[in-house]
Design an enzyme around this catalytic site. Structure first.
Site, PDB file in Angstrom:
ATOM      1  N   SER A 188       0.826  -1.218   0.000  1.00 37.54           N
ATOM      2  CA  SER A 188       0.000   0.000   0.000  1.00 37.54           C
ATOM      3  C   SER A 188       0.858   1.265   0.000  1.00 37.54           C
ATOM      4  CB  SER A 188      -0.964   0.018   1.195  1.00 37.54           C
ATOM      5  OG  SER A 188      -0.276   0.225   2.412  1.00 37.54           O
ATOM      6  N   HIS A 189       2.160   1.132   0.296  1.00 38.21           N
ATOM      7  CA  HIS A 189       3.044   2.301   0.244  1.00 38.21           C
ATOM      8  C   HIS A 189       4.307   2.003  -0.550  1.00 38.21           C
ATOM      9  CE1 HIS A 189       0.074   3.586   3.106  1.00 38.21           C
ATOM     10  NE2 HIS A 189       0.462   4.823   2.853  1.00 38.21           N
ATOM     11  N   SER A 208       3.819   8.693   2.924  1.00 39.30           N
ATOM     12  CA  SER A 208       4.572   7.445   3.103  1.00 39.30           C
ATOM     13  C   SER A 208       4.223   6.701   4.392  1.00 39.30           C
ATOM     14  CB  SER A 208       6.068   7.754   3.077  1.00 39.30           C
ATOM     15  OG  SER A 208       6.342   8.873   3.866  1.00 39.30           O
ATOM     16  N   LEU A 252       5.300   5.108   8.010  1.00 36.11           N
ATOM     17  CA  LEU A 252       6.107   5.726   9.077  1.00 36.11           C
ATOM     18  C   LEU A 252       7.231   4.830   9.586  1.00 36.11           C
ATOM     19  CD1 LEU A 252       3.301   7.475  11.195  1.00 36.11           C
ATOM     20  CD2 LEU A 252       4.620   8.373   9.277  1.00 36.11           C
ATOM     21  N   ASP A 255       3.210  -0.068  13.070  1.00 35.47           N
ATOM     22  CA  ASP A 255       2.900   1.115  12.264  1.00 35.47           C
ATOM     23  C   ASP A 255       1.576   0.857  11.570  1.00 35.47           C
ATOM     24  OD1 ASP A 255       2.845   3.305  10.603  1.00 35.47           O
ATOM     25  OD2 ASP A 255       4.319   2.509   9.187  1.00 35.47           O
ATOM     26  N   ALA A 313      -2.452   2.535  10.158  1.00 30.13           N
ATOM     27  CA  ALA A 313      -3.495   3.547  10.023  1.00 30.13           C
ATOM     28  C   ALA A 313      -4.426   3.413  11.222  1.00 30.13           C
ATOM     29  CB  ALA A 313      -4.283   3.309   8.734  1.00 30.13           C
ATOM     30  N   ARG A 332      -5.979   3.794   3.417  1.00 29.42           N
ATOM     31  CA  ARG A 332      -6.762   4.131   2.221  1.00 29.42           C
ATOM     32  C   ARG A 332      -6.168   3.451   0.979  1.00 29.42           C
ATOM     33  NH1 ARG A 332     -10.905   7.464   1.397  1.00 29.42           N
ATOM     34  NH2 ARG A 332     -11.140   8.560  -0.578  1.00 29.42           N
ATOM     35  N   GLU A 336      -5.123   0.562   0.788  1.00 27.38           N
ATOM     36  CA  GLU A 336      -5.674  -0.798   0.674  1.00 27.38           C
ATOM     37  C   GLU A 336      -7.010  -0.778  -0.061  1.00 27.38           C
ATOM     38  OE1 GLU A 336      -4.644  -3.780   1.336  1.00 27.38           O
ATOM     39  OE2 GLU A 336      -2.735  -3.187   2.230  1.00 27.38           O
ATOM     40  N   LYS A 376     -12.414   3.564  20.410  1.00 23.67           N
ATOM     41  CA  LYS A 376     -11.025   3.676  20.872  1.00 23.67           C
ATOM     42  C   LYS A 376     -10.134   4.206  19.750  1.00 23.67           C
ATOM     43  CE  LYS A 376     -11.902  -0.114  24.062  1.00 23.67           C
ATOM     44  NZ  LYS A 376     -11.470  -1.389  24.629  1.00 23.67           N
ATOM     45  N   SER A 386       5.816  -6.287  12.637  1.00 25.18           N
ATOM     46  CA  SER A 386       6.979  -6.097  11.752  1.00 25.18           C
ATOM     47  C   SER A 386       7.749  -7.378  11.480  1.00 25.18           C
ATOM     48  CB  SER A 386       7.959  -5.020  12.252  1.00 25.18           C
ATOM     49  OG  SER A 386       7.382  -3.753  12.094  1.00 25.18           O
TER      50      SER A 386
HETATM   51  P1  NDP Z   1      -1.409  -3.181   8.754  1.00 29.33           P
HETATM   52  O1  NDP Z   1      -2.744  -3.462   9.309  1.00 29.33           O
HETATM   53  O2  NDP Z   1      -0.998  -3.879   7.511  1.00 29.33           O
HETATM   54  O3  NDP Z   1      -0.294  -3.481   9.837  1.00 29.33           O
HETATM   55  C1  NDP Z   1      -0.286  -2.798  11.045  1.00 29.33           C
HETATM   56  C2  NDP Z   1       0.827  -3.268  11.943  1.00 29.33           C
HETATM   57  O4  NDP Z   1       0.400  -4.434  12.622  1.00 29.33           O
HETATM   58  C3  NDP Z   1       2.132  -3.639  11.256  1.00 29.33           C
HETATM   59  O5  NDP Z   1       3.203  -3.231  12.054  1.00 29.33           O
HETATM   60  C4  NDP Z   1       2.031  -5.162  11.154  1.00 29.33           C
HETATM   61  O6  NDP Z   1       3.281  -5.824  11.081  1.00 29.33           O
HETATM   62  C5  NDP Z   1       1.318  -5.493  12.428  1.00 29.33           C
HETATM   63  N1  NDP Z   1       0.572  -6.743  12.367  1.00 29.33           N
HETATM   64  C6  NDP Z   1      -0.295  -7.141  11.404  1.00 29.33           C
HETATM   65  N2  NDP Z   1      -0.804  -8.351  11.717  1.00 29.33           N
HETATM   66  C7  NDP Z   1      -0.244  -8.723  12.892  1.00 29.33           C
HETATM   67  C8  NDP Z   1      -0.353  -9.866  13.739  1.00 29.33           C
HETATM   68  N3  NDP Z   1      -1.145 -10.875  13.413  1.00 29.33           N
HETATM   69  N4  NDP Z   1       0.382  -9.904  14.868  1.00 29.33           N
HETATM   70  C9  NDP Z   1       1.200  -8.891  15.196  1.00 29.33           C
HETATM   71  N5  NDP Z   1       1.354  -7.773  14.444  1.00 29.33           N
HETATM   72  C10 NDP Z   1       0.633  -7.703  13.314  1.00 29.33           C
HETATM   73  O7  NDP Z   1      -1.215  -1.613   8.562  1.00 29.33           O
HETATM   74  P2  NDP Z   1      -2.202  -0.536   7.905  1.00 29.33           P
HETATM   75  O8  NDP Z   1      -2.812  -1.101   6.664  1.00 29.33           O
HETATM   76  O9  NDP Z   1      -3.074   0.036   8.925  1.00 29.33           O
HETATM   77  O10 NDP Z   1      -1.122   0.579   7.482  1.00 29.33           O
HETATM   78  C11 NDP Z   1      -0.185   0.292   6.446  1.00 29.33           C
HETATM   79  C12 NDP Z   1       0.762   1.435   6.267  1.00 29.33           C
HETATM   80  O11 NDP Z   1       0.075   2.567   5.801  1.00 29.33           O
HETATM   81  C13 NDP Z   1       1.509   1.890   7.517  1.00 29.33           C
HETATM   82  O12 NDP Z   1       2.893   1.768   7.234  1.00 29.33           O
HETATM   83  C14 NDP Z   1       1.127   3.347   7.695  1.00 29.33           C
HETATM   84  O13 NDP Z   1       2.174   4.209   8.127  1.00 29.33           O
HETATM   85  C15 NDP Z   1       0.713   3.717   6.290  1.00 29.33           C
HETATM   86  N6  NDP Z   1      -0.215   4.844   6.297  1.00 29.33           N
HETATM   87  C16 NDP Z   1       0.260   6.086   5.984  1.00 29.33           C
HETATM   88  C17 NDP Z   1      -0.586   7.160   5.997  1.00 29.33           C
HETATM   89  C18 NDP Z   1      -0.095   8.549   5.709  1.00 29.33           C
HETATM   90  O14 NDP Z   1      -0.886   9.484   5.762  1.00 29.33           O
HETATM   91  N7  NDP Z   1       1.155   8.752   5.415  1.00 29.33           N
HETATM   92  C19 NDP Z   1      -2.005   7.013   6.319  1.00 29.33           C
HETATM   93  C20 NDP Z   1      -2.373   5.682   6.675  1.00 29.33           C
HETATM   94  C21 NDP Z   1      -1.509   4.635   6.644  1.00 29.33           C
HETATM   95  P3  NDP Z   1       3.758  -6.474   9.648  1.00 29.33           P
HETATM   96  O15 NDP Z   1       4.049  -5.298   8.751  1.00 29.33           O
HETATM   97  O16 NDP Z   1       4.956  -7.287   9.988  1.00 29.33           O
HETATM   98  O17 NDP Z   1       2.607  -7.305   9.137  1.00 29.33           O
HETATM   99  O1  PYC Z   2      -3.014   4.835   2.864  1.00 31.18           O
HETATM  100  O2  PYC Z   2      -4.439   5.965   4.078  1.00 31.18           O
HETATM  101  C1  PYC Z   2      -3.436   5.900   3.361  1.00 31.18           C
HETATM  102  C2  PYC Z   2      -2.698   7.144   3.083  1.00 31.18           C
HETATM  103  C3  PYC Z   2      -3.173   8.406   3.107  1.00 31.18           C
HETATM  104  C4  PYC Z   2      -2.113   9.240   2.772  1.00 31.18           C
HETATM  105  C5  PYC Z   2      -1.028   8.443   2.568  1.00 31.18           C
HETATM  106  N1  PYC Z   2      -1.392   7.159   2.767  1.00 31.18           N
END
Ligand code: NDP
Ligand code: PYC
Length: 343
Positions: free
Chosen positions: A46-47, A121, A123, A177, A179, A185, A187, A229, A306
């Site tokens: 997704s990034h 990106s 984080l 890390d 959302a 988004r 995804e 929450k 991670s």
């Molecule tokens: P995910 O739901 O894919 O993962 C969230 C975290 O949970 C990761 O660290 C992941 O580790 C961990 N995780 C997932 N499954 C398990 C499990 N079963 N047990 C333990 N840990 C677990 O993340 P999101 O889809 O919510 O976000 C993806 C990325 O999007 C992030 O890097 C975020 O920074 C980025 N983002 C950026 C935005 C921006 O505005 N710049 C906005 C929103 C999101 P692992 O990676 O090892 O699976």
């Molecule tokens: O994946 O939600 C997201 C997002 C928003 C801005 C950058 N990434």
């Protein structure tokens, strides 16, 4: 269709070239290529490369300064500031991190405030730059309105990512890390492109009714993770990394940008802690005590956040990064056509 496998270095060089051809200065092209390549390397699609066209679209729309020169301000306080000057956040972070680390080591805790940046990106690359220095890190930022508060029906807050890292001597750090929406988004967009329905509970349509249709979700609102929450944590991020640092909230960011198809403009807050300074005089090594906790988590058969990423990283470093024919077609189009080729 044929897939292509590139080394991490080859992909980074290609992405750098695409960004430079798209008008980014070498400073920004390099910083963006590093985080995007890291996303593909660690199987965070997704990034990863999918973000390149959105960044170039933001340049083409004149909503980011492609050759901005970030400026660093340091005083004797715990707050380090980088004004990104309307450019992408990544070079601003790279500029601020040595001073952030120095202040955290000197004072025990310090903050990096990045203002006036475009942020797209993940984080965790930033958090790992702190854990690599033996520091505990936290990072957060708003986005643009795309998430309804729990009990509400309209997009107000952003997908507001939140990340944390704890260094582990001799091993990969503990990093999460995510959302603060049920999913990033990105995804939703990847589901739309793949013609797949969303899981239940991710989003509502423009009338506030639950939907599994990615198009309806993009037009309507995503939902926070964990109900009230996640909604409260998302609001906290609006307050700390928007209001408190004198930068845009997600709602204000959307008003400035006018669309969710470009990368959002706002600020970012990064906190760094020196665990030894906090634990001083209490007895017990915080690093060793943290290992006891991690071993207890793993001992139940759970995995650490991670862990999947680090496995993917090791594989990519050994075997390369495999991209689909569609992904390679986009990279080739942008490599040869620059901004003219942006759709
Ligand atoms: P995910 O739901 O894919 O993962 C969230 C975290 O949970 C990761 O660290 C992941 O580790 C961990 N995780 C997932 N499954 C398990 C499990 N079963 N047990 C333990 N840990 C677990 O993340 P999101 O889809 O919510 O976000 C993806 C990325 O999007 C992030 O890097 C975020 O920074 C980025 N983002 C950026 C935005 C921006 O505005 N710049 C906005 C929103 C999101 P692992 O990676 O090892 O699976
Ligand atoms: O994946 O939600 C997201 C997002 C928003 C801005 C950058 N990434």
């Amino acid at each position: 269709m044929t897939e292509t496998t590139l080394t991490v270095q080859e992909l980074q060089a290609l992405v750098t070239e695409i960004f430079q051809h798209g008008g980014l200065s070498p400073l920004h092209a390099g910083a963006l290529a590093r985080v995007i390549t890291a996303g593909e390397r660690d199987a965070c699609k997704s990034h990863g490369v999918y973000r390149i066209e959105g960044c170039l679209r933001t340049v083409k729309a004149d909503k980011v300064v492609p050759d901005a020169e970030p400026t660093l301000t340091i005083d004797d306080s715990a707050i380090v500031r980088v004004d990104a000057g309307g450019g992408f956040s990544n070079a601003a972070f790279e500029m601020g991190v040595p001073a952030l680390a120095e202040r955290a080591q000197a004072l025990g805790v310090a903050a990096l405030v990045i203002n006036d940046c475009t942020h797209f990106s993940a984080l965790w690359p930033e958090i790992e730059m702190l854990t690599d220095r033996g520091l505990v890190g936290m990072a957060m930022c708003p986005s643009y309105s795309s998430v309804a508060p729990t009990g509400g029906t309209k997009a107000l807050m952003g997908t507001n990512p939140f990340a944390f890292g704890w260094p582990r001597p001799g091993g990969d750090p503990y990093v999460f890390d995510f959302a603060t929406s049920v999913a990033a988004r990105g995804e939703i967009e990847l589901h739309r492109r793949a013609g797949k329905s969303l899981p239940e509970g991710w989003a509502v349509d423009t009338d506030g009714n639950p939907t599994t249709d990615p198009e309806a979700a993009l037009a309507g609102a995503m939902l926070p993770f964990g109900g009230h929450k996640g909604s409260a944590i998302s609001a906290m991020i609006e307050l700390l990394a928007g209001v408190m640092i004198g930068d845009l909230t997600s709602e204000e960011s959307l008003a400035v940008l006018g669309t969710t198809t470009l990368a959002p403009r706002h600020g970012e807050l990064i906190l760094a802690f020196d665990p030894a300074r906090f634990a001083a005089g209490r007895g017990g090594d915080p690093m060793a005590r943290a290992e006891t906790l991690f071993e207890a988590i793993l001992g139940q058969g759970a995995r650490l956040p991670s862990q999947r990423r680090f496995v993917a990283r090791a594989k990519a470093q050994a075997d390369g990064i495999t991209l689909s024919a569609d992904e390679m077609a986009i990279l080739n189009r942008l490599q040869s056509g620059g901004l003219d080729a942006v759709e």
